[in-house]
Design an enzyme around this catalytic site. Structure first.
Site, PDB file in Angstrom:
ATOM      1  N   ASP A  67       8.418 -17.044 -41.981  1.00  0.00           N
ATOM      2  CA  ASP A  67       9.577 -17.079 -41.091  1.00  0.00           C
ATOM      3  C   ASP A  67       9.699 -15.828 -40.235  1.00  0.00           C
ATOM      4  O   ASP A  67       9.033 -14.826 -40.467  1.00  0.00           O
ATOM      5  CB  ASP A  67      10.867 -17.304 -41.899  1.00  0.00           C
ATOM      6  CG  ASP A  67      10.860 -16.564 -43.244  1.00  0.00           C
ATOM      7  OD1 ASP A  67      10.176 -15.526 -43.340  1.00  0.00           O
ATOM      8  OD2 ASP A  67      11.523 -17.034 -44.178  1.00  0.00           O
ATOM      9  N   ASN A 135      20.659 -18.571 -53.057  1.00  0.00           N
ATOM     10  CA  ASN A 135      21.146 -19.943 -52.934  1.00  0.00           C
ATOM     11  C   ASN A 135      20.020 -20.961 -53.140  1.00  0.00           C
ATOM     12  O   ASN A 135      20.200 -22.146 -52.920  1.00  0.00           O
ATOM     13  CB  ASN A 135      21.788 -20.155 -51.552  1.00  0.00           C
ATOM     14  CG  ASN A 135      20.812 -19.872 -50.413  1.00  0.00           C
ATOM     15  OD1 ASN A 135      19.642 -19.587 -50.649  1.00  0.00           O
ATOM     16  ND2 ASN A 135      21.299 -19.967 -49.190  1.00  0.00           N
ATOM     17  N   HIS A 137      17.097 -20.888 -51.437  1.00  0.00           N
ATOM     18  CA  HIS A 137      16.246 -21.155 -50.265  1.00  0.00           C
ATOM     19  C   HIS A 137      14.827 -20.651 -50.499  1.00  0.00           C
ATOM     20  O   HIS A 137      14.597 -19.697 -51.229  1.00  0.00           O
ATOM     21  CB  HIS A 137      16.850 -20.602 -48.964  1.00  0.00           C
ATOM     22  CG  HIS A 137      16.850 -19.121 -48.790  1.00  0.00           C
ATOM     23  ND1 HIS A 137      17.839 -18.440 -48.101  1.00  0.00           N
ATOM     24  CD2 HIS A 137      15.988 -18.161 -49.198  1.00  0.00           C
ATOM     25  CE1 HIS A 137      17.558 -17.153 -48.091  1.00  0.00           C
ATOM     26  NE2 HIS A 137      16.454 -16.945 -48.754  1.00  0.00           N
ATOM     27  N   GLU A 142      17.465 -23.505 -46.030  1.00  0.00           N
ATOM     28  CA  GLU A 142      18.728 -23.336 -46.753  1.00  0.00           C
ATOM     29  C   GLU A 142      19.130 -24.661 -47.412  1.00  0.00           C
ATOM     30  O   GLU A 142      18.727 -25.733 -46.951  1.00  0.00           O
ATOM     31  CB  GLU A 142      19.826 -22.914 -45.764  1.00  0.00           C
ATOM     32  CG  GLU A 142      19.530 -21.635 -44.961  1.00  0.00           C
ATOM     33  CD  GLU A 142      19.782 -20.346 -45.742  1.00  0.00           C
ATOM     34  OE1 GLU A 142      19.620 -20.330 -46.988  1.00  0.00           O
ATOM     35  OE2 GLU A 142      20.130 -19.340 -45.109  1.00  0.00           O
TER      36      GLU A 142
END
Ligand code: F6R
Length: 252
Positions: A67, A135, A137, A142
């Site tokens: 990313d 979370n 990810h 996400e």
């Protein structure tokens, strides 16, 4: 899935680096999928050390990063392109033109995502290194009702922005969007190395590895992959150690 819990972070770094190094030693033209963030820092240091000790060459290796932030040029000290040069590429003999990150500066972001996917399709990843967000990810995929398979632009969750604010002067400076490889691209890698450290990751690690496979925890999709190696420090692994499920745990 082989899960190893390490007593020390040094041991974890060295074993994770050794897995990357052996992939390259076995296949000098290996394609590596790489991650940024705090998790891989020690792994890259150990890899640089091992490569210099064993004279391992990365001259034939190609890399694809997961990313990049939208809006940060590669010279920006918080861009992932900058991070990769600082943490790894400047210290091994890989030609920079064989290292790839999506460009968060592309005028046409959709075209940039399609370009990245075309490259990934032509060079399947041998080993994908992953961290995991609090979370769940992976990359910047996400939690959501539906996940995207290919490379795409994503809005970062407020929790992700807050978590990454530690790298920026102020939280307002954290980009709100990123380009990320999608979950299908990640799962296409021949082998995946998932690494997590710290007590703050213990809960999500347990959920990802032993909970239901759900887009609410993108890392749980790794349960569907045939060749995943998980390396945890004992803090990140503490919720698993009390678990009496049929997980194949190795304590190191
Ligand atoms: C980084 C990435 C993210 C991080 C995750 C954990 O390229 O794709 O998924 O791996 O946010 O970040 P750290 O390692 O900083 O806890």
């Amino acid at each position: 899935m082989r899960i190893t819990i390490f007593d020390s972070n040094e041991e974890l770094d060295s074993r994770a680096a050794a897995l990357i190094a052996s992939t390259v030693a076995e296949r000098p033209a290996a394609v590596l999928g790489l991650a940024t963030g705090s998790t891989p820092v020690g792994i890259y240091k150990a890899l640089i050390r091992q490569a210099s000790q064993t004279k391992l060459s990365f001259a034939g290796v190609t890399t694809y990063n997961l990313d990049e932030y939208v809006g940060l040029p590669p010279e920006h000290d918080q861009s992932y392109a900058y991070y990769m040069r600082q943490q790894l590429f400047d210290h091994i003999d890989i030609p920079l033109e064989q290292t790839h990150l999506p460009s968060g500066m592309a005028a046409d972001l959709a075209a940039e995502c399609a370009r990245y996917d075309r490259m990934l399709a032509s060079q399947p990843i041998d080993l994908q290194l992953l961290g995991v967000g609090h979370n769940g990810h992976i990359g910047f995929n996400e939690p959501a009702e539906a996940l995207v398979g290919g490379t795409h632009v994503t809005d970062l969750e407020p929790a992700t922005i807050a978590a990454n604010a530690r790298f920026f002067e102020r939280e307002e400076l954290v980009p709100r969007q990123a380009i990320t490889m999608g979950v299908a691209s990640i799962l296409k890698a021949r082998q995946i190395l998932l690494v997590a450290r710290g007590a703050d990751k213990a809960q999500i690690v347990k959920q990802a590895l032993t909970g239901p496979i759900s887009t609410a925890c993108p890392a749980s999709l790794l349960q569907t992959h045939a060749h995943v190696t998980v390396m945890l420090d004992k803090e990140a692994g503490k919720e698993l150690m009390s678990d009496d499920s049929a997980l194949h745990l190795v304590y190191s």
